[in-house]
Design an enzyme around this catalytic site. Structure first.
Site, PDB file in Angstrom:
ATOM      1  CE1 TYR A   1       0.321   1.822   4.255  1.00 26.50           C
ATOM      2  CE2 TYR A   1       0.716  -0.524   4.531  1.00 26.50           C
ATOM      3  CZ  TYR A   1       0.802   0.775   5.005  1.00 26.50           C
ATOM      4  OH  TYR A   1       1.386   1.021   6.225  1.00 26.50           O
ATOM      5  CB  CYS A   2       1.552   4.005  -1.820  1.00 23.91           C
ATOM      6  SG  CYS A   2       0.352   4.139  -3.160  1.00 23.91           S
ATOM      7  CD  GLN A   3      -1.267   9.102   2.228  1.00 25.34           C
ATOM      8  OE1 GLN A   3      -0.341   8.534   2.798  1.00 25.34           O
ATOM      9  NE2 GLN A   3      -2.313   9.538   2.881  1.00 25.34           N
TER      10      GLN A   3
ATOM     11  CG  PHE B   1      -2.148   4.992   5.193  1.00 26.89           C
ATOM     12  CD1 PHE B   1      -2.190   3.916   6.070  1.00 26.89           C
ATOM     13  CD2 PHE B   1      -2.024   6.257   5.713  1.00 26.89           C
ATOM     14  CE1 PHE B   1      -2.112   4.110   7.449  1.00 26.89           C
ATOM     15  CE2 PHE B   1      -1.932   6.459   7.092  1.00 26.89           C
ATOM     16  CZ  PHE B   1      -1.979   5.381   7.949  1.00 26.89           C
TER      17      PHE B   1
END
Length: 121
Positions: free
Chosen positions: A84-86, A113
């Site tokens: 996951y990232c932003q 996120f």
């Protein structure tokens, strides 16, 4: 004008092609699906360290996409990878890199996120 139309059509076609190709090697999971499997997997936050320090999913390791090639030794090919990232774009780039390096069970959190409502640290 004609050139602009052709350029736009070409860009859309490339985007559609990439989207479908990516679906062959990476699963995009809802938060519920992600929650079901991430504890048995390698949970990787691909954001930069300063973003990770501000908050991350409990149990995640921080391997920024910018460092991933150099840090592949820290990840196992025989265990699922949950990324996951932003928002989802960096984790898609990380998934593409992992796929090229022979990783097979690659999953991404839909929306990243910022859409996560579970426990964070």
């Amino acid at each position: 004008m004609e050139f602009l139309v052709i350029a736009i059509v070409l860009l859309v076609a490339i985007g559609v092609f990439r989207y479908f190709r990516q679906r062959n090697y990476m699963k995009t999971l809802t938060e519920e699906q992600f929650r079901e499997g991430y504890r048995k997997a390698q949970l990787i936050d691909v954001r930069e360290p300063q973003e990770f320090k501000k908050g991350h999913i409990l149990g995640a390791r921080n391997i920024p996409v910018t460092q991933m090639k150099q840090r592949l030794i820290e990840m196992r090919k025989d265990k699922p990878v949950y990324l996951y990232c932003q928002s989802g774009s960096r984790s898609a780039r990380a998934a593409q890199l992992l796929h090229k390096k022979g990783y097979e069970d690659i999953n991404q959190l839909k929306g990243g996120f910022k859409k996560w409502s579970g426990k964070i640290k």
